[in-house]
Design a protein around this motif. Structure first.
Motif, mmCIF file in Angstrom:
data_model
loop_
_atom_site.group_PDB
_atom_site.id
_atom_site.type_symbol
_atom_site.label_atom_id
_atom_site.label_comp_id
_atom_site.label_asym_id
_atom_site.label_seq_id
_atom_site.Cartn_x
_atom_site.Cartn_y
_atom_site.Cartn_z
ATOM 1 N N LEU A 131 0.815 -1.205 0.000
ATOM 2 C CA LEU A 131 0.000 0.000 0.000
ATOM 3 C C LEU A 131 0.855 1.263 0.000
ATOM 4 O O LEU A 131 1.987 1.267 0.490
ATOM 5 C CB LEU A 131 -0.902 0.011 1.233
ATOM 6 N N SER A 132 0.300 2.345 -0.523
ATOM 7 C CA SER A 132 0.926 3.659 -0.400
ATOM 8 C C SER A 132 0.652 4.166 1.009
ATOM 9 O O SER A 132 -0.507 4.323 1.404
ATOM 10 C CB SER A 132 0.330 4.633 -1.421
ATOM 11 N N TYR A 133 1.713 4.405 1.768
ATOM 12 C CA TYR A 133 1.500 4.795 3.167
ATOM 13 C C TYR A 133 2.611 5.728 3.631
ATOM 14 O O TYR A 133 3.694 5.811 3.035
ATOM 15 C CB TYR A 133 1.442 3.560 4.072
ATOM 16 N N ALA A 134 2.321 6.417 4.730
ATOM 17 C CA ALA A 134 3.322 7.204 5.436
ATOM 18 C C ALA A 134 3.043 7.062 6.928
ATOM 19 O O ALA A 134 1.898 6.844 7.331
ATOM 20 C CB ALA A 134 3.274 8.677 5.030
ATOM 21 N N VAL A 135 4.096 7.182 7.726
ATOM 22 C CA VAL A 135 3.987 7.007 9.173
ATOM 23 C C VAL A 135 4.372 8.309 9.864
ATOM 24 O O VAL A 135 5.464 8.843 9.629
ATOM 25 C CB VAL A 135 4.903 5.873 9.667
ATOM 26 N N ILE A 136 3.470 8.837 10.681
ATOM 27 C CA ILE A 136 3.753 10.026 11.480
ATOM 28 C C ILE A 136 4.320 9.567 12.814
ATOM 29 O O ILE A 136 3.703 8.765 13.512
ATOM 30 C CB ILE A 136 2.480 10.848 11.729
ATOM 31 N N ALA A 137 5.484 10.092 13.170
ATOM 32 C CA ALA A 137 6.166 9.650 14.395
ATOM 33 C C ALA A 137 6.360 10.810 15.358
ATOM 34 O O ALA A 137 7.438 11.417 15.411
ATOM 35 C CB ALA A 137 7.505 9.006 14.053
ATOM 36 N N PRO A 138 5.325 11.162 16.129
ATOM 37 C CA PRO A 138 5.502 12.168 17.182
ATOM 38 C C PRO A 138 6.224 11.556 18.374
ATOM 39 O O PRO A 138 6.467 10.342 18.402
ATOM 40 C CB PRO A 138 4.059 12.538 17.544
ATOM 41 N N ARG A 139 6.551 12.373 19.360
ATOM 42 C CA ARG A 139 7.128 11.878 20.606
ATOM 43 C C ARG A 139 6.074 12.008 21.725
ATOM 44 O O ARG A 139 5.189 11.192 21.806
ATOM 45 C CB ARG A 139 8.431 12.627 20.934
#
Length: 287
Positions: A131-139
């Motif tokens: 799949l086309s995806y992106a991951v947001i990685a906050p703290r």
């Protein structure tokens, strides 16, 4: 274009839903109960434990925003497998995942989540599904500071009490920042992988107290508390299992030097989106 938003009535999902509504997008929210948003958007119930219900919710979606609920890690791993299976079956055009603070983008850090943990399991499932995806990685989220026990101490004692050392830098961000990045990534299908969200350089407890001082017009100092006390205060709101996870997180943070992002994969660098300062956030939420 239609978008499906997990946790649409909760802290992370609702700002994403609201931002898409304001842009005139077709949106469907997912939550524990059926209902509607403040602006009439349908909220449908879909259990994380049901691949069938999740697949039905994702069918025909152009974008899906996903984050795992707080709870026992064993349950979260099961949910990660179920979500990945449903997404693989439904094949939405784009998926954006929030790690909700789980570290997946600093392999050299002791905070990096193990590969068998829930969030890495979900990400791996998306990779395998093609799949086309992106991951947001906050703290850590600034909204954590809105816990009644934290705000009560600010109001009555002029003290910001939080279970972090005074010299411990964190790349704080708000749920509003997360929503800005998530909605941007729905359109930026050229960007894949992990996008870190948060202040850079990181902020310490005294930095946060200084922002409260500026916002309130009276002195607020910083005082570290303990993870155990913080967990006891949170348990009535998020349950024993959730509180135990929070305690474990802050006990873990006590053993490392920082909880900050790197600038190379940040939203600042990749999308030109800077997170709100603590003062800007306080002003926007009207506290």
């Amino acid at each position: 274009m239609s978008y499906v938003i997990h946790g649409a009535t909760g802290a992370q999902g609702k700002p994403v839903l609201t931002k898409l509504e304001a842009a005139g997008k077709q949106v469907v929210g997912l939550a524990r109960k059926h209902g509607t948003s403040d602006h009439g958007t349908p909220i449908v119930a879909a259990r994380y434990s049901s691949v069938q219900e999740l697949t039905a919710a994702y069918e025909g979606a152009d974008g899906v925003f996903v984050h795992l609920p707080i709870g026992a890690e064993e349950d979260r791993v099961t949910y990660a497998h179920n979500i990945a299976a449903a997404l693989r079956a439904a094949q939405p055009r784009r998926v954006v995942v929030s790690t909700s603070g789980v570290v997946v983008d600093r392999p050299s850090s002791p905070l990096q989540a193990p590969v068998e943990a829930a969030v890495p399991t979900l990400i791996r499932g998306l990779e395998q599904a093609g799949l086309s995806y992106a991951v947001i990685a906050p703290r850590l989220f600034l909204e954590n500071l809105l816990a009644p026990s934290v705000l009560d101490a600010v109001r009555t004692d002029g003290v910001l009490r939080y279970p972090l050392r005074a010299d411990f830098p964190v790349s704080w961000s708000s749920h509003l920042d997360n929503a800005d990045v998530a909605t941007a990534l729905f359109d930026r299908t050229d960007i894949t992988g992990t996008i870190a969200v948060g202040q850079y350089p990181g902020l310490t407890g005294p930095d946060l107290a200084e922002a409260f001082t500026a916002h309130l017009g009276r002195t607020v100092s910083y005082e570290p508390s303990t993870p155990e006390v913080f967990g006891e205060l949170l348990a009535p709101a998020i349950g024993a299992a959730g509180a135990a996870g929070v305690v474990a997180l802050y006990q873990w943070l006590a053993t490392v030097r920082d909880n900050t992002i790197t600038i190379d994969n940040s939203a600042q660098q990749k999308l030109g989106l800077k997170p709100r300062t603590t003062t800007e956030w306080l002003e926007q939420i009207g506290w």
